[in-house]
Design a protein around this motif. Structure first.
Motif, PDB file in Angstrom:
ATOM      1  N   ALA A 217       0.807  -1.065  -0.251  1.00 35.68           N
ATOM      2  CA  ALA A 217       0.099  -0.347   0.044  1.00 35.68           C
ATOM      3  C   ALA A 217       1.049   1.767   0.299  1.00 35.68           C
ATOM      4  CB  ALA A 217      -0.719   0.120   1.228  1.00 35.68           C
ATOM      5  N   ILE A 218       0.761   1.807  -0.912  1.00 34.82           N
ATOM      6  CA  ILE A 218       0.800   3.758  -1.206  1.00 34.82           C
ATOM      7  C   ILE A 218      -0.065   4.757  -0.214  1.00 34.82           C
ATOM      8  CG2 ILE A 218       2.209   5.459  -2.415  1.00 34.82           C
ATOM      9  CD1 ILE A 218       3.054   3.764  -4.406  1.00 34.82           C
ATOM     10  N   ILE A 219       0.691   4.992   0.943  1.00 30.69           N
ATOM     11  CA  ILE A 219       0.189   5.980   1.746  1.00 30.69           C
ATOM     12  C   ILE A 219       0.453   7.768   1.231  1.00 30.69           C
ATOM     13  CG2 ILE A 219      -1.045   4.599   3.305  1.00 30.69           C
ATOM     14  CD1 ILE A 219       1.299   6.221   5.327  1.00 30.69           C
ATOM     15  N   GLY A 220      -0.501   7.984   1.630  1.00 37.53           N
ATOM     16  CA  GLY A 220       0.250  10.027   1.159  1.00 37.53           C
ATOM     17  C   GLY A 220      -1.197  11.000   1.298  1.00 37.53           C
ATOM     18  N   GLN A 221      -0.758  12.285   1.540  1.00 38.56           N
ATOM     19  CA  GLN A 221      -1.386  13.008   1.468  1.00 38.56           C
ATOM     20  C   GLN A 221      -2.521  12.891  -0.364  1.00 38.56           C
ATOM     21  OE1 GLN A 221       1.217  16.148   2.307  1.00 38.56           O
ATOM     22  NE2 GLN A 221      -0.634  17.048   3.955  1.00 38.56           N
ATOM     23  N   SER A 222      -3.864  13.934  -0.369  1.00 37.02           N
ATOM     24  CA  SER A 222      -3.897  13.808  -1.990  1.00 37.02           C
ATOM     25  C   SER A 222      -3.007  14.926  -2.192  1.00 37.02           C
ATOM     26  CB  SER A 222      -5.405  14.727  -1.344  1.00 37.02           C
ATOM     27  OG  SER A 222      -6.145  14.302  -0.889  1.00 37.02           O
TER      28      SER A 222
ATOM     29  N   THR B  84      -2.215  -1.269  -3.542  1.00 32.96           N
ATOM     30  CA  THR B  84      -3.472  -0.514  -3.441  1.00 32.96           C
ATOM     31  C   THR B  84      -2.798   1.111  -2.856  1.00 32.96           C
ATOM     32  OG1 THR B  84      -4.177  -1.934  -2.108  1.00 32.96           O
ATOM     33  CG2 THR B  84      -5.183   0.077  -2.020  1.00 32.96           C
ATOM     34  N   ILE B  85      -2.654   2.061  -3.442  1.00 31.20           N
ATOM     35  CA  ILE B  85      -3.023   3.497  -3.264  1.00 31.20           C
ATOM     36  C   ILE B  85      -4.215   3.410  -1.716  1.00 31.20           C
ATOM     37  CG2 ILE B  85      -1.209   4.400  -5.090  1.00 31.20           C
ATOM     38  CD1 ILE B  85      -3.820   5.394  -6.304  1.00 31.20           C
TER      39      ILE B  85
ATOM     40  N   VAL C  61       4.082  -1.082   3.859  1.00 29.48           N
ATOM     41  CA  VAL C  61       3.077  -0.038   3.679  1.00 29.48           C
ATOM     42  C   VAL C  61       4.468   0.858   3.631  1.00 29.48           C
ATOM     43  CG1 VAL C  61       1.943   2.062   5.037  1.00 29.48           C
ATOM     44  CG2 VAL C  61       1.081  -0.412   4.956  1.00 29.48           C
ATOM     45  N   ALA C  62       4.360   2.033   1.951  1.00 27.70           N
ATOM     46  CA  ALA C  62       5.440   3.121   1.981  1.00 27.70           C
ATOM     47  C   ALA C  62       4.434   4.395   1.988  1.00 27.70           C
ATOM     48  CB  ALA C  62       5.828   2.769   0.654  1.00 27.70           C
ATOM     49  N   MET C  63       5.239   5.382   2.344  1.00 26.60           N
ATOM     50  CA  MET C  63       4.538   6.292   2.389  1.00 26.60           C
ATOM     51  C   MET C  63       5.465   7.571   1.444  1.00 26.60           C
ATOM     52  SD  MET C  63       3.183   9.229   5.475  1.00 26.60           S
ATOM     53  CE  MET C  63       3.244  11.094   4.911  1.00 26.60           C
ATOM     54  N   LEU C  64       4.493   7.936   0.504  1.00 23.01           N
ATOM     55  CA  LEU C  64       4.572   9.148  -0.629  1.00 23.01           C
ATOM     56  C   LEU C  64       4.720  10.595  -0.008  1.00 23.01           C
ATOM     57  CD1 LEU C  64       6.584   9.432  -3.762  1.00 23.01           C
ATOM     58  CD2 LEU C  64       3.892   9.451  -4.080  1.00 23.01           C
ATOM     59  N   TYR C  65       6.052  11.396   0.074  1.00 25.85           N
ATOM     60  CA  TYR C  65       5.347  12.959   0.800  1.00 25.85           C
ATOM     61  C   TYR C  65       6.992  13.378   0.182  1.00 25.85           C
ATOM     62  CZ  TYR C  65       5.728  16.928   3.542  1.00 25.85           C
ATOM     63  OH  TYR C  65       6.113  18.268   4.055  1.00 25.85           O
ATOM     64  N   GLN C  66       6.070  14.916  -0.585  1.00 32.17           N
ATOM     65  CA  GLN C  66       7.014  16.168  -1.759  1.00 32.17           C
ATOM     66  C   GLN C  66       8.123  14.690  -2.570  1.00 32.17           C
ATOM     67  OE1 GLN C  66       9.193  18.348   1.222  1.00 32.17           O
ATOM     68  NE2 GLN C  66       7.791  19.768   0.960  1.00 32.17           N
ATOM     69  N   GLY C  67       6.718  14.098  -2.853  1.00 31.73           N
ATOM     70  CA  GLY C  67       7.543  13.325  -4.393  1.00 31.73           C
ATOM     71  C   GLY C  67       8.458  11.990  -4.480  1.00 31.73           C
ATOM     72  N   LYS C  68       9.059  11.841  -3.126  1.00 33.84           N
ATOM     73  CA  LYS C  68       9.622  11.145  -2.729  1.00 33.84           C
ATOM     74  C   LYS C  68       9.103   9.867  -1.806  1.00 33.84           C
ATOM     75  CE  LYS C  68      13.867  13.511  -3.227  1.00 33.84           C
ATOM     76  NZ  LYS C  68      14.704  12.857  -4.094  1.00 33.84           N
ATOM     77  N   ILE C  69       9.527   8.431  -1.981  1.00 27.46           N
ATOM     78  CA  ILE C  69       9.159   7.327  -0.778  1.00 27.46           C
ATOM     79  C   ILE C  69      10.038   7.886   1.027  1.00 27.46           C
ATOM     80  CG2 ILE C  69       9.032   4.934  -0.316  1.00 27.46           C
ATOM     81  CD1 ILE C  69       7.392   5.455  -2.070  1.00 27.46           C
TER      82      ILE C  69
END
Length: 251
Positions: free
Chosen positions: A35-40, A198-199, A213-221
């Motif tokens: 699963a990739i999580i992160g803000q809209s 899954t996103i 789970v991986a978190m995407l923030y400002q274009g990076k994991i």
């Protein structure tokens, strides 16, 4: 060495002045649910579109079964996409088609052919997601949102793909129906032995359906780890996001 099914290496994508992805690196093992999580607006959907070949990254490679798929076109792209199943946000069913044709759409390319066999296949896949063959001739608009999501799941698994992508699978569902969908995803991934990506921004969903789970923030994991560490990551950005706090490093 891990048996990687999908490998993203240095994926970057810019739209005008908007740097959406900035060197995304991610490996997903065969049979794993990630699963990739992160803000809209964090780039989750763009990442997915790059893997699907709908958006071409500016830099980096995407390897599926060891083959770089960036820039594939024509038959090579279609051959790669044949490995994919997709559960779209909002289900994206065709309201003009009965349920059985929706479920078998990928098998018939939308053409009305071999109706008897296709209805049988549709019924079998509907049964897998807990739906009766009594709905075969109904239209999507005659079903509840939860039932539509199940039909969309049946459509995603009907071609028996090697990889299934889930785009915000619980959006628009109440907590109980969302948990039903999460349980279905878990059982289908295990039963069919597929690789899943899954996103989502639904933490309950991420914790239930993903192995990692991986978190995407400002274009990076910025973090990846087992689902059991999601609320104990040691990363202040992840902690703020999963706990839904207004205060923290994320502004």
């Amino acid at each position: 060495m891990a048996d990687h099914k999908i490998v993203l290496d240095g994926i970057s994508k810019t739209f005008g002045d908007n740097h959406v992805l900035d060197g995304v690196n991610l490996e997903i093992e065969r049979g794993e649910s990630m699963a990739i999580i992160g803000q809209s607006g964090s780039g989750k959907s763009v990442t997915l579109k790059c893997i699907l070949g709908l958006v071409k990254p500016d830099r980096g490679s995407i390897r599926i079964d060891g083959q770089n798929v960036v820039g594939l076109r024509g038959r090579d792209l279609e051959k790669m996409r044949a490995k994919f199943g997709m559960l779209f946000q909002g289900s994206a069913l065709f309201d003009s088609l009965p349920i059985w044709r929706n479920v078998t759409f990928a098998l018939t390319q939308g053409k009305a052919r071999d109706a008897t066999n296709m209805r049988k296949i549709a019924a079998e896949n509907l049964e897998r997601v807990g739906l009766s063959s009594k709905i075969l001739d109904l239209r999507p608009s005659e079903l509840s949102g939860g039932m539509q999501k199940r039909v969309a799941l049946a459509r995603a698994i009907a071609p028996r793909p090697e990889i299934i992508f889930f785009d915000e699978p619980t959006t628009g569902l109440d907590p109980i129906r969302a948990d039903v969908i999460n349980d279905l995803i878990v059982s289908l991934v295990e039963d069919l032995g597929v690789t899943a990506l899954t996103i989502t921004h639904d933490m309950a969903s991420a914790r239930k359906i993903a192995h990692r789970v991986a978190m995407l923030y400002q274009g990076k994991i910025i973090w990846r780890g087992p689902r059991d560490r999601l609320y104990d990551s040691g990363n202040p950005y992840v902690d703020q996001f999963v706990q839904g706090r207004a205060e923290g490093p994320i502004r």
